[in-house]
Scaffold this motif. Structure first.
Motif, PDB file in Angstrom:
ATOM      1  N   ASN A  32       0.814  -1.211   0.000  1.00 36.33           N
ATOM      2  CA  ASN A  32       0.000   0.000   0.000  1.00 36.33           C
ATOM      3  C   ASN A  32       0.849   1.262   0.000  1.00 36.33           C
ATOM      4  O   ASN A  32       1.825   1.365   0.750  1.00 36.33           O
ATOM      5  CB  ASN A  32      -0.900   0.034   1.238  1.00 36.33           C
ATOM      6  N   PHE A  52       0.422   5.757  -0.400  1.00 35.42           N
ATOM      7  CA  PHE A  52      -0.559   6.823  -0.221  1.00 35.42           C
ATOM      8  C   PHE A  52       0.058   8.169  -0.581  1.00 35.42           C
ATOM      9  O   PHE A  52       1.247   8.404  -0.351  1.00 35.42           O
ATOM     10  CB  PHE A  52      -1.002   6.898   1.247  1.00 35.42           C
ATOM     11  N   PHE A  92      -4.684   6.587  -3.040  1.00 30.59           N
ATOM     12  CA  PHE A  92      -3.843   5.515  -2.557  1.00 30.59           C
ATOM     13  C   PHE A  92      -3.859   4.343  -3.533  1.00 30.59           C
ATOM     14  O   PHE A  92      -4.719   4.256  -4.416  1.00 30.59           O
ATOM     15  CB  PHE A  92      -4.217   5.090  -1.139  1.00 30.59           C
ATOM     16  N   TYR A 120      -3.181   0.017  -3.644  1.00 28.80           N
ATOM     17  CA  TYR A 120      -3.019  -1.198  -2.856  1.00 28.80           C
ATOM     18  C   TYR A 120      -2.287  -2.300  -3.630  1.00 28.80           C
ATOM     19  O   TYR A 120      -2.095  -3.404  -3.125  1.00 28.80           O
ATOM     20  CB  TYR A 120      -4.367  -1.703  -2.334  1.00 28.80           C
ATOM     21  N   LYS A 160      -9.380   6.562  -5.294  1.00 29.42           N
ATOM     22  CA  LYS A 160      -9.465   7.968  -4.915  1.00 29.42           C
ATOM     23  C   LYS A 160      -9.573   8.094  -3.405  1.00 29.42           C
ATOM     24  O   LYS A 160     -10.218   7.285  -2.742  1.00 29.42           O
ATOM     25  CB  LYS A 160     -10.686   8.612  -5.570  1.00 29.42           C
ATOM     26  N   ARG A 204       2.609   1.305   3.541  1.00 30.00           N
ATOM     27  CA  ARG A 204       2.191   0.415   4.624  1.00 30.00           C
ATOM     28  C   ARG A 204       2.209  -1.021   4.127  1.00 30.00           C
ATOM     29  O   ARG A 204       1.717  -1.318   3.043  1.00 30.00           O
ATOM     30  CB  ARG A 204       0.773   0.761   5.094  1.00 30.00           C
ATOM     31  N   PRO A 236      -0.785  -3.799  11.494  1.00 26.31           N
ATOM     32  CA  PRO A 236      -1.819  -3.276  10.606  1.00 26.31           C
ATOM     33  C   PRO A 236      -2.025  -1.781  10.732  1.00 26.31           C
ATOM     34  O   PRO A 236      -2.053  -1.244  11.812  1.00 26.31           O
ATOM     35  CB  PRO A 236      -3.070  -4.019  11.058  1.00 26.31           C
ATOM     36  N   TYR A 237      -2.151  -1.121   9.607  1.00 24.60           N
ATOM     37  CA  TYR A 237      -2.519   0.277   9.464  1.00 24.60           C
ATOM     38  C   TYR A 237      -1.408   1.259   9.774  1.00 24.60           C
ATOM     39  O   TYR A 237      -1.567   2.426   9.513  1.00 24.60           O
ATOM     40  CB  TYR A 237      -3.758   0.645  10.292  1.00 24.60           C
ATOM     41  N   GLN A 272       1.411   3.526   9.039  1.00 20.69           N
ATOM     42  CA  GLN A 272       1.948   4.055   7.798  1.00 20.69           C
ATOM     43  C   GLN A 272       3.300   4.720   8.072  1.00 20.69           C
ATOM     44  O   GLN A 272       3.480   5.368   9.090  1.00 20.69           O
ATOM     45  CB  GLN A 272       0.981   5.057   7.175  1.00 20.69           C
TER      46      GLN A 272
END
Lengths: 107, 114
Positions: free
Chosen positions: B31, B33, B48, B50, B57, B94, B100-101, B103
């Motif tokens: 991922n 961003f 972003f 993935y 968007k 990420r 998890p999550y 960044q």
């Protein structure tokens, strides 16, 4: 939709005083919550995450689901704590950030 | 240590120019961003990605596009720069295996459009 509210743009405290940076969130489901910090001329970096229930640089944050809050606290502010602090909530791939609070620790 | 780098720290462009902002990460993260950071508005997600060639968007995609041809590189494109795109642009990456999550952010590119 996810939303994060940081009501204070600027928080000024004296060295040695307690600090509380407020964060309220709205999120349907079980949120992941984070505090990120940006020191002057440095990149944004993770300070702590609620799932770890950790204390980093003396800071702690407790998730209060009833009040939908994740306030950042430190009992005694240090000069080096002066920075911009962002609260963020995440779900799926994305994070939603608050507008940030500038913490200024005065001598 | 995760490294996210951005091609320029400072950039000055004229209104109407096409602008490319490049971001590279070295941690094999899926991922990536792009955000813009403005005083009083915090960080707002532009786009972003993935996976390679995949994009979604964010909250403020208007006036921007992105490209991800390789896993490690994510480009933000301003097709025709305008003065209201003057801002600090942050790239982040990420992974999906550990933490998890969380960044990891690049140093930012401060873009001024005159």
């Amino acid at each position: 939709a996810q939303r994060v509210t940081q009501p204070e743009k600027l928080l000024s405290v004296f060295k040695g005083a307690p600090v509380e940076l407020k964060c309220n969130y709205s999120y349907s489901g079980s949120p992941e919550l984070f505090w990120y910090v940006q020191y002057s001329r440095q990149r944004l970096q993770l300070l702590l995450r609620h799932i770890s229930r950790e204390s980093i640089k003396g800071f702690t944050a407790d998730l209060n689901k009833g009040e939908t809050s994740f306030h950042l606290k430190k009992p005694f502010a240090q000069e080096e704590d002066s920075a911009m602090y962002y609260c963020a909530t995440g779900g799926g791939n994305k994070l939603t950030f608050g507008t940030g609070t500038q913490l200024k620790v005065e001598l | 240590d995760v490294k996210v780098t951005q091609s320029s720290r400072y950039l000055v462009k004229r209104t109407g120019e096409k602008v490319f902002l490049e971001c590279v990460q070295d941690m094999d993260h899926e991922n990536m961003f792009w955000y813009r950071q403005d005083p009083g508005l915090g960080l707002r997600l532009i786009y972003f990605s993935y996976d390679v060639k995949m994009k979604e968007k964010g909250d403020i995609p208007e006036g921007y596009s992105v490209s991800r041809e390789k896993k490690e590189r994510f480009s933000l494109i301003l097709e025709s720069a305008s003065t209201n795109q003057t801002s600090m642009y942050l790239c982040a990456s990420r992974g999906t295996v550990i933490f998890p999550y969380e960044q990891y952010f690049g140093p930012g590119t401060r873009l001024t459009v005159t």
